[in-house]
Design an enzyme around this catalytic site. Structure first.
Site, short mmCIF file in Angstrom:
data_model
loop_
_atom_site.label_atom_id
_atom_site.label_comp_id
_atom_site.label_asym_id
_atom_site.label_seq_id
_atom_site.Cartn_x
_atom_site.Cartn_y
_atom_site.Cartn_z
N SER A 1 0.84 -1.20 0.00
CA SER A 1 0.00 0.00 0.00
C SER A 1 0.87 1.25 0.00
CB SER A 1 -0.90 0.03 1.25
OG SER A 1 -1.66 -1.14 1.36
N GLU B 1 3.89 -0.17 -5.30
CA GLU B 1 3.49 -0.46 -6.68
C GLU B 1 3.54 0.83 -7.50
OE1 GLU B 1 0.60 0.88 -7.94
OE2 GLU B 1 -0.16 1.73 -6.07
N LYS C 1 7.46 6.59 -3.62
CA LYS C 1 6.11 6.37 -4.14
C LYS C 1 5.29 7.66 -4.06
CE LYS C 1 2.22 4.51 -5.37
NZ LYS C 1 1.92 4.23 -6.78
N GLY D 1 -9.31 17.19 -15.57
CA GLY D 1 -8.66 17.01 -14.26
C GLY D 1 -8.35 15.56 -13.98
N GLY E 1 -8.02 12.11 -11.63
CA GLY E 1 -8.79 11.44 -10.59
C GLY E 1 -8.06 10.19 -10.15
N CYS F 1 -5.13 7.51 -6.13
CA CYS F 1 -3.77 7.81 -5.65
C CYS F 1 -3.38 9.27 -5.68
CB CYS F 1 -2.76 7.01 -6.48
SG CYS F 1 -2.85 5.23 -6.20
N ARG G 1 -13.08 6.24 -8.23
CA ARG G 1 -12.60 7.03 -7.09
C ARG G 1 -12.01 8.36 -7.54
NH1 ARG G 1 -9.16 2.40 -4.13
NH2 ARG G 1 -8.81 1.86 -6.32
#
Length: 493
Positions: free
Chosen positions: A130, A161, A220, A271, A273, A276, A346
């Site tokens: 994560s 990741e 990350k 924009g 999204g 992350c 999301r």
């Protein structure tokens, strides 16, 4: 050297599921078990209809499911049997308390750490998958140390990741790099080498980078912040292009040919999204503030502010072009996922655009080829988006683009699905009210503008003046809102 024969991944979402499916596919001698508390999600992973859409994922899963790839709700047994445990659970932005709206909520990470130490004996490698704040591994290690038992040896690694939804399988099979961070102790480096050996089944050694744990964690966050910054930068130029008559695509091509800049992530749009970018940039802002770096925090906050501005600006443009009102007007929204080739919604810009238009009383007819009706309803029923009755009164989920556009004043493209380039726009124009408007928030119709104007469409697109008679608009008048606002009611389904 430690040999990894069994892997457990806690979390069967967009990261854990695809990542471990590819590991199982590439390493047939390693038994990989993906576990989750969500029984419905695990059942979907074990069915012909996977819980997430990702090109190539189904073929990878079917090649090894039931052989060396398993999906289960039996978390404790999977932890006990594993040589390596990936933590791949959600780290959402906090919606309450200190750091609300910016800091990462690590309650699921902590719960995983406690469950791992409870069900572990002997030697085990625990790996953060994560996205977490810097020094999260230290918190995990403190939980392990406080609950240690004889002969227990838990090594903590960071292995973030870098996959992108929509190209996840391609990214996992042929990564730009694999990053592994660990302690600079002999035990820590032994764990790093063991994880390296797993990836070396298919990733060239020169693409596997090893660092200390903190560098890996920060890399990350920094990578996502830089990518988000690129998008906000080109979107800021798109506003300037619309004001001056320049074309942002031409500007992007010109600057992208400079090898020092490069041409990736220079696509102007409504924009960014996804799960992350906003979360990680806000996390970085909070980290900088906590470390007494206010100037750095303000710098990265501007990336989010520009993204919010671009969405409000686009919504204002729709409203003002439609004669300064959209009340009781039907508007077709084409695309609800945050990007093409995924069903993930999301932080999708489509949610924000829909919110702004609903607040003005528009009737929205929404179509997306991969997002189920239930997900659209849940997203638009979020406490920060709609009032109690708005969704049922103002939103219709359409079965295809033609149904969505039938009788509409305007169609708004919010996701760059390839199918939107191939629609029969003459058929659509005949069924729309006149003048018929197209608002292309993803510039998927570039190259078709002359043809569409010949049909009779009024076209508005990001970063370019197309329609010869465009009503001036005043951007920024729509108030801000955030999906990170604390909920004060339950979403409707």
């Amino acid at each position: 050297m430690v040999e990894i024969k069994k892997i457990c991944c806690i979390g069967a979402g967009y990261v854990g599921g695809p990542t471990c499916s590819v590991i199982a596919h590439m390493c047939p001698e390693i038994r990989v078990t993906v576990v989750d508390v969500n029984e419905a999600r695990i059942n979907a992973w074990n069915s012909p209809t996977l819980p997430i859409y990702e090109p190539g994922l189904k073929e990878v899963v079917e090649s090894c499911r039931g052989k060396n790839l398993f999906f289960s709700t039996n978390i404790d047994d999977a932890i006990r049997e594993a040589d390596l445990v990936f933590i791949s659970v959600n780290t959402p932005t906090k919606t309450y308390g200190m750091g609300k709206g910016r800091a990462a909520d690590l309650k699921y990470i902590e719960a995983c750490a406690r469950r791992i130490v409870q069900n572990s004996n002997g030697y085990k490698i625990v790996t953060e998958k994560s996205t977490v704040p810097v020094r999260a591994a230290e918190s995990i290690r403190r939980i392990f140390d406080a609950n240690t038992k004889p002969n227990l040896n838990l090594q903590v690694l960071s292995n973030p990741e870098f996959l992108a939804e929509g190209t996840a399988i391609k990214d996992l099979k042929n990564p730009d790099r694999v990053l592994i961070g660990g302690d600079e102790t002999p035990e820590g480096q032994k764990a790093v080498r063991a994880l390296c050996a797993v990836y070396e089944h298919w990733v060239p050694k020169e693409k596997i980078l090893t660092t200390n744990t903190w560098s890996s964690e920060l890399s990350k966050l920094a990578a996502n912040a830089f990518l988000a910054q690129r998008i906000s930068s080109i979107n800021s130029i798109s506003a300037l292009c619309e004001a001056t008559g320049a074309d942002v695509e031409e500007v992007a091509t010109a600057i992208g040919m400079d090898q020092r800049i490069g041409n990736k992530f220079l696509k102007a749009s409504v924009g960014f999204g996804g799960s992350c970018f906003q979360k990680d940039v806000l996390n970085l802002v909070y980290l900088c503030e906590a470390l007494n770096l206010p100037e750095v925090a303000r710098y990265w906050q501007q990336v989010i502010d520009m993204n919010d501005y671009q969405r409000r600006r686009f919504a204002s443009r729709i409203i003002d072009s439609l004669f300064n009102t959209v009340t009781d007007k039907k508007i077709a929204i084409l695309g609800f996922a945050f990007k093409k080739d995924t069903g993930d919604t999301r932080e999708s810009s489509s949610i924000y655009i829909s919110k702004y238009l609903m607040d003005e009383g528009a009737h929205l007819h929404i179509y997306d080829p991969k997002v189920p009706r239930e997900q659209i309803v849940v997203d638009l029923s979020h406490p920060g988006v709609s009032a109690d009755d708005q969704v049922s009164r103002l939103v219709t989920i359409s079965k295809d683009p033609y149904e969505a556009c039938d009788g509409a004043h305007a169609l708004v493209i919010c996701t760059e699905w390839d199918m939107f380039k191939e629609l029969d726009y003459e058929r659509i124009h005949k069924k729309m009210l006149k003048p018929a408007f197209i608002f292309d928030g993803r510039r998927v119709l570039d190259g078709l503008h002359s043809e569409l104007q010949t049909i009779g469409f009024q076209i508005e697109t990001i970063g370019k003046k197309v329609s010869s008679k465009r009503i001036p608009y005043t951007p920024g008048e729509i108030p801000k809102f955030s999906l990170q606002d604390p909920p004060n009611k339950k979403p409707k389904v």
